[in-house]
Design an enzyme around this catalytic site. Structure first.
Site, PDB file in Angstrom:
ATOM      1  N   GLU A  51      -7.467 -10.718  58.693  1.00 50.47           N
ATOM      2  CA  GLU A  51      -7.560  -9.289  58.390  1.00 50.47           C
ATOM      3  C   GLU A  51      -8.720  -8.987  57.450  1.00 50.47           C
ATOM      4  OE1 GLU A  51      -6.219  -7.014  59.986  1.00 50.47           O
ATOM      5  OE2 GLU A  51      -4.814  -8.243  61.115  1.00 50.47           O
ATOM      6  N   TYR A 134      -4.724  -1.184  53.859  1.00 51.53           N
ATOM      7  CA  TYR A 134      -4.700  -1.664  55.247  1.00 51.53           C
ATOM      8  C   TYR A 134      -4.303  -3.142  55.300  1.00 51.53           C
ATOM      9  CZ  TYR A 134      -6.182  -3.913  59.428  1.00 51.53           C
ATOM     10  OH  TYR A 134      -6.166  -4.706  60.537  1.00 51.53           O
ATOM     11  N   ASP A 152      -6.248   1.454  60.398  1.00 53.77           N
ATOM     12  CA  ASP A 152      -7.665   1.071  60.436  1.00 53.77           C
ATOM     13  C   ASP A 152      -8.368   2.049  61.367  1.00 53.77           C
ATOM     14  OD1 ASP A 152      -6.943   0.322  62.983  1.00 53.77           O
ATOM     15  OD2 ASP A 152      -7.723  -1.722  62.849  1.00 53.77           O
TER      16      ASP A 152
END
Ligand code: SF4
Length: 390
Positions: A51, A134, A152
């Site tokens: 991520e 996020y 996102d």
């Protein structure tokens, strides 16, 4: 008071609509999705590394880096034990190097404070260096199977279209409305591992839909599992959402950079840890001088190397441009070949120096413009030709 548009969009999210979206997306995702290396395990470390890499970077680029990174640093303990230089070397070319520095700092924190086990608590996850809302949502929902939302760029586009939200995701009211929608939509964590609702699968389904079906241009609505409830599709022009960001002026920055060559080697300096390109290696680089290039190079040598060098002999090389999201960097490189150098003392922006044979790149952290410059110029007789040294 919330904006009217926000209220209207949220009022469209009735329980039947919410359940229809959840059910359709989860079934669609489970029926087949892209085989990405970081999806093969829900290990928090893998999810976290992926991520962080995926922020601002294309999936195809991350694929190359992810496997290499995991091979070298297979777990959080290995990452924490490594020198930052090694981490930056593996990150070279991926850009946004603050991500690598934060990843490294967070690994050390996880080892020091949590014995190497990824924290489970929402506040502890969010407090790790480099973990924003996020990333926290991704780690918590995918790896820890907690009810946590994420937004996102792909998710923002899908939600803006599903609810015909006329707000820009980059602006505060748009961001707030999108997060609120995402939080309403994400399902509870299931009791049983094989239960239908799964926050991690749901979030990945939203991201997958944005990446493969609800494309920025020409969304493939005929293939979309949630087209029945999509307000933008019903309006007939889904590309209207989200509204585009207004064009912005990207400032231009000019720099001089000095390829100091001696005996076929070129001098590189390591930047101080913080800031743009912090911890990375580059040739001495500094501001231009309105009086001329020699004055700029002279100042560069004095301020960054603590030395006087015969910069009047420096040869200009082809200038080049390096684009960042927030600025346009114009570099004017100069080559200076010397037979001997006085003692050099990295200072100012730099904390270390080393000499490098440009035809044999070492595993050093370098920004793309530096490896590009060394690669473009590494023909020894052109750049650092010991025989031509005067
Ligand atoms: Fe996107 Fe079309 Fe699906 Fe709506 S129907 S979410 S616009 S792909």
């Amino acid at each position: 008071m919330r904006p009217v548009t926000d209220t209207l969009s949220l009022s469209s999210l009735t329980p039947p609509v919410r359940d229809a979206i959840r059910g359709a997306l989860l079934s669609w995702f489970r029926a087949g999705h892209r085989d990405l290396p970081w999806r093969r395990s829900a290990d928090p470390y893998r999810v976290w590394v992926a991520e962080i890499m995926l922020q601002q970077t294309r999936t195809e680029t991350v694929r190359e880096y992810f496997d290499r990174f995991l091979a070298r640093f297979p777990d959080v303990a290995a990452l924490a034990a490594a020198p930052l230089d090694d981490v930056l070397a593996l990150w070279s070319g991926l850009g946004y190097y603050g991500r690598a520095r934060n990843l490294h700092a967070a690994a050390r924190e996880i080892v020091a404070r949590y014995g190497g086990r990824f924290p489970q608590d929402a506040e502890a996850v969010a407090a790790l260096p480099g973990v924003g809302p996020y990333t926290a949502g991704a780690i918590r929902s995918i790896a820890l199977r907690q009810r946590a939302a994420l937004v996102d760029g792909n998710v923002a586009r899908v939600l803006a279209r599903l609810f015909a939200l006329p707000l820009r995701p980059q602006e505060a009211d748009g961001r707030r409305a999108l997060w609120q929608l995402a939080e309403e939509l994400v399902p509870e964590a299931p009791e049983a591992a094989d239960a239908d609702n799964d926050p991690g699968d749901f979030n990945q389904a939203l991201m997958e839909l944005g990446a493969t079906v609800c494309l920025p241009q020409q969304p493939r609505c005929l293939l979309c599992p949630v087209s029945e409830v999509c307000l933008a599709r019903r309006q007939g022009d889904p590309e209207r959402y989200p509204p585009p960001r207004p064009p912005r002026q990207v400032p231009e920055v000019d720099r001089v950079t000095l390829l100091l060559c001696q005996g076929g080697q070129v001098l590189l300096l390591r930047r101080l840890p913080a800031g743009l390109w912090g911890g990375l290696w580059e040739p001495p680089t500094g501001e231009v001088d309105p009086r001329g290039p020699h004055q700029a190079l002279q100042r560069l040598c004095q301020e960054q190397l603590g030395a006087q060098l015969p910069v009047e002999r420096a040869q200009p090389l082809s200038p080049f441009v390096h684009l960042l999201t927030h600025r346009r960097m114009r570099f004017q490189p100069y080559r200076l070949e010397v037979a001997a150098v006085p003692p050099l003392h990295p200072q100012g922006e730099y904390d270390q120096l080393r000499w490098l044979d440009p035809s044999r790149p070492a595993a050093l952290g370098m920004s793309a413009w530096v490896s590009g410059l060394l690669g473009r110029l590494h023909t020894p007789r052109r750049v650092c030709d010991a025989e031509r040294t005067t």
